[in-house]
Scaffold this motif. Structure first.
Motif, PDB file in Angstrom:
ATOM      1  N   ASP A  40       0.813  -1.218   0.000  1.00 29.78           N
ATOM      2  CA  ASP A  40       0.000   0.000   0.000  1.00 29.78           C
ATOM      3  C   ASP A  40       0.847   1.269   0.000  1.00 29.78           C
ATOM      4  N   GLU A  41       2.155   1.135   0.152  1.00 30.41           N
ATOM      5  CA  GLU A  41       3.053   2.289   0.200  1.00 30.41           C
ATOM      6  C   GLU A  41       3.714   2.588  -1.133  1.00 30.41           C
ATOM      7  N   VAL A  42       4.048   1.531  -1.873  1.00 28.14           N
ATOM      8  CA  VAL A  42       4.868   1.715  -3.074  1.00 28.14           C
ATOM      9  C   VAL A  42       4.066   2.332  -4.216  1.00 28.14           C
ATOM     10  N   PRO A  43       4.719   3.122  -5.067  1.00 33.90           N
ATOM     11  CA  PRO A  43       4.027   3.809  -6.158  1.00 33.90           C
ATOM     12  C   PRO A  43       3.700   2.927  -7.353  1.00 33.90           C
ATOM     13  N   PHE A  44       4.315   1.746  -7.441  1.00 34.54           N
ATOM     14  CA  PHE A  44       4.041   0.830  -8.545  1.00 34.54           C
ATOM     15  C   PHE A  44       4.558  -0.553  -8.197  1.00 34.54           C
ATOM     16  N   SER A  45       4.216  -1.518  -9.033  1.00 29.95           N
ATOM     17  CA  SER A  45       4.737  -2.875  -8.889  1.00 29.95           C
ATOM     18  C   SER A  45       5.966  -3.019  -9.763  1.00 29.95           C
ATOM     19  N   LEU A  46       7.117  -3.200  -9.153  1.00 33.99           N
ATOM     20  CA  LEU A  46       8.340  -3.400  -9.927  1.00 33.99           C
ATOM     21  C   LEU A  46       8.222  -4.664 -10.770  1.00 33.99           C
ATOM     22  N   GLU A  47       7.630  -5.690 -10.219  1.00 31.98           N
ATOM     23  CA  GLU A  47       7.452  -6.935 -10.976  1.00 31.98           C
ATOM     24  C   GLU A  47       6.714  -6.674 -12.286  1.00 31.98           C
ATOM     25  N   ASP A  48       5.621  -5.930 -12.226  1.00 33.44           N
ATOM     26  CA  ASP A  48       4.837  -5.661 -13.433  1.00 33.44           C
ATOM     27  C   ASP A  48       5.637  -4.865 -14.452  1.00 33.44           C
ATOM     28  N   LYS A  49       6.391  -3.882 -13.986  1.00 32.37           N
ATOM     29  CA  LYS A  49       7.154  -3.051 -14.920  1.00 32.37           C
ATOM     30  C   LYS A  49       8.291  -3.842 -15.573  1.00 32.37           C
ATOM     31  N   LEU A  50       8.937  -4.713 -14.804  1.00 37.42           N
ATOM     32  CA  LEU A  50       9.990  -5.544 -15.383  1.00 37.42           C
ATOM     33  C   LEU A  50       9.418  -6.534 -16.394  1.00 37.42           C
ATOM     34  N   LYS A  51       8.264  -7.087 -16.084  1.00 38.91           N
ATOM     35  CA  LYS A  51       7.610  -8.002 -17.030  1.00 38.91           C
ATOM     36  C   LYS A  51       7.272  -7.292 -18.335  1.00 38.91           C
ATOM     37  N   ALA A  52       6.892  -6.036 -18.243  1.00 33.40           N
ATOM     38  CA  ALA A  52       6.493  -5.280 -19.431  1.00 33.40           C
ATOM     39  C   ALA A  52       7.682  -4.929 -20.321  1.00 33.40           C
ATOM     40  N   GLU A  53       8.857  -4.711 -19.723  1.00 38.13           N
ATOM     41  CA  GLU A  53      10.020  -4.268 -20.503  1.00 38.13           C
ATOM     42  C   GLU A  53      10.991  -5.375 -20.873  1.00 38.13           C
ATOM     43  N   ALA A  54      11.146  -6.366 -20.003  1.00 36.11           N
ATOM     44  CA  ALA A  54      12.172  -7.388 -20.219  1.00 36.11           C
ATOM     45  C   ALA A  54      11.662  -8.530 -21.080  1.00 36.11           C
ATOM     46  N   GLY A  55      12.608  -9.316 -21.578  1.00 33.61           N
ATOM     47  CA  GLY A  55      12.225 -10.491 -22.352  1.00 33.61           C
ATOM     48  C   GLY A  55      11.635 -11.560 -21.467  1.00 33.61           C
ATOM     49  N   GLU A  56      12.169 -11.693 -20.242  1.00 33.80           N
ATOM     50  CA  GLU A  56      11.669 -12.709 -19.300  1.00 33.80           C
ATOM     51  C   GLU A  56      11.957 -12.272 -17.878  1.00 33.80           C
ATOM     52  N   TYR A  57      10.934 -12.297 -17.042  1.00 33.97           N
ATOM     53  CA  TYR A  57      11.085 -11.993 -15.618  1.00 33.97           C
ATOM     54  C   TYR A  57      10.848 -13.276 -14.838  1.00 33.97           C
ATOM     55  N   SER A  58      11.713 -13.565 -13.866  1.00 36.88           N
ATOM     56  CA  SER A  58      11.545 -14.775 -13.069  1.00 36.88           C
ATOM     57  C   SER A  58      11.782 -14.479 -11.595  1.00 36.88           C
ATOM     58  N   THR A  59      11.275 -15.353 -10.749  1.00 37.66           N
ATOM     59  CA  THR A  59      11.461 -15.213  -9.306  1.00 37.66           C
ATOM     60  C   THR A  59      11.824 -16.570  -8.708  1.00 37.66           C
ATOM     61  N   ALA A  60      12.288 -16.541  -7.470  1.00 35.81           N
ATOM     62  CA  ALA A  60      12.517 -17.780  -6.742  1.00 35.81           C
ATOM     63  C   ALA A  60      11.185 -18.464  -6.478  1.00 35.81           C
ATOM     64  N   THR A  61      11.209 -19.770  -6.335  1.00 34.64           N
ATOM     65  CA  THR A  61       9.986 -20.505  -6.046  1.00 34.64           C
ATOM     66  C   THR A  61       9.376 -20.049  -4.726  1.00 34.64           C
ATOM     67  N   VAL A  62      10.236 -19.764  -3.753  1.00 33.45           N
ATOM     68  CA  VAL A  62       9.803 -19.300  -2.438  1.00 33.45           C
ATOM     69  C   VAL A  62      10.205 -17.840  -2.275  1.00 33.45           C
ATOM     70  N   PRO A  63       9.249 -16.939  -1.973  1.00 35.57           N
ATOM     71  CA  PRO A  63       9.604 -15.533  -1.772  1.00 35.57           C
ATOM     72  C   PRO A  63      10.650 -15.363  -0.674  1.00 35.57           C
ATOM     73  N   MET A  64      11.409 -14.286  -0.765  1.00 30.53           N
ATOM     74  CA  MET A  64      12.442 -13.947   0.207  1.00 30.53           C
ATOM     75  C   MET A  64      13.558 -14.997   0.288  1.00 30.53           C
ATOM     76  N   THR A  65      13.830 -15.652  -0.834  1.00 27.45           N
ATOM     77  CA  THR A  65      14.976 -16.553  -0.922  1.00 27.45           C
ATOM     78  C   THR A  65      15.828 -16.122  -2.115  1.00 27.45           C
ATOM     79  N   LYS A  66      17.074 -16.550  -2.121  1.00 29.24           N
ATOM     80  CA  LYS A  66      18.047 -16.113  -3.117  1.00 29.24           C
ATOM     81  C   LYS A  66      17.624 -16.474  -4.536  1.00 29.24           C
ATOM     82  N   HIS A  67      17.756 -15.492  -5.424  1.00 27.63           N
ATOM     83  CA  HIS A  67      17.517 -15.730  -6.848  1.00 27.63           C
ATOM     84  C   HIS A  67      18.313 -14.702  -7.643  1.00 27.63           C
ATOM     85  N   VAL A  68      19.253 -15.170  -8.440  1.00 24.13           N
ATOM     86  CA  VAL A  68      20.112 -14.305  -9.247  1.00 24.13           C
ATOM     87  C   VAL A  68      19.992 -14.717 -10.707  1.00 24.13           C
ATOM     88  N   VAL A  69      19.866 -13.748 -11.583  1.00 21.95           N
ATOM     89  CA  VAL A  69      19.741 -14.010 -13.018  1.00 21.95           C
ATOM     90  C   VAL A  69      20.882 -13.298 -13.745  1.00 21.95           C
TER      91      VAL A  69
END
Length: 227
Positions: free
Chosen positions: A171-200
């Motif tokens: 409720d604080e942030v001005p936008f969803s970074l996930e949505d914006k990255l999905k819109a601009e990048a070829g592929e956006y991915s996340t870790a299977t479990v939130p708040m765990t390491k994921h490097v691309v």
């Protein structure tokens, strides 16, 4: 070799006035990996001057959230945040890559034209461009010398919407970074479990999803520099 790290200069959410800023643990973990490998890291910020620290990053357990370990209690290290140059005044040619540190403040000032030009400078030169957590805000809308978008066709990650909810900042942030990255990048991915390491890693672009990924981003950047 030398890496330019860049921090937000914003210290409050525009919506509530709650304090935010750099997520300190992301900087300390990245810094430690690079310097232990024999490389240098200099810190700049969008506006220059003192870097604001998100107070939550000082309270979060090291293991769970990529916390600050003992660096916060090291006056010499913390002096790096006292008087940073503005990104517009940095000699970019003196560096072999750039690292965009996270923290919610980036959602308000990492759209800086000066930062976008800096990111494009490194990308156009074939140098390392890296970012962690909310740092990829600085990758959005970046146009390269040939007129194409930096993220077009590339694989990327960054702080997910699920993580914003877990952090109680949806409720604080001005936008969803996930949505914006999905819109601009070829592929956006996340870790299977939130708040765990994921490097691309995609070419010379290195991105990490969250604070737990900062060391991993550092390790990937070291691999790029030592090729």
């Amino acid at each position: 070799m030398k890496i330019l790290a860049v921090s937000t200069s914003v210290h409050r959410y525009a919506t509530s006035g709650i304090r935010t800023g750099m997520w300190l643990g992301e900087f300390t973990h990245f810094y430690d990996v690079l310097t232990e490998a024999g490389h240098e890291v200099d810190l700049a910020s969008v506006a220059g001057g003192v870097v604001p620290i998100d107070p939550v990053s000082l309270k979060t357990p090291v293991i769970q959230m990529g916390g600050t370990n003992k660096r916060y209690e090291d006056p010499e290290f913390m002096s790096l945040l006292d008087d940073t140059p503005a990104i517009a005044n940095v000699d970019l040619d003196a560096y072999d890559g750039i690292f965009l540190n996270g923290g919610h403040g980036t959602m308000y000032d990492f759209d800086s034209a000066d930062l976008s030009r800096a990111v494009a400078h490194f990308a156009d030169a074939g140098k390392v461009v890296s970012a962690v957590c909310h740092g990829p805000c600085g990758l959005l809308g970046v146009t390269l010398a040939d007129g194409t978008s930096l993220l077009s066709g590339l694989k990327v990650t960054g702080y997910s919407w699920a993580e914003e909810k877990l952090a109680m900042r949806a409720d604080e942030v001005p936008f969803s970074l996930e949505d914006k990255l999905k819109a601009e990048a070829g592929e956006y991915s996340t870790a299977t479990v939130p708040m765990t390491k994921h490097v691309v890693v995609d070419g010379t672009l290195v991105t990490g999803q969250n604070p737990m990924s900062a060391s991993g981003v550092g390790e990937a950047v070291v691999e790029q520099l030592e090729r």
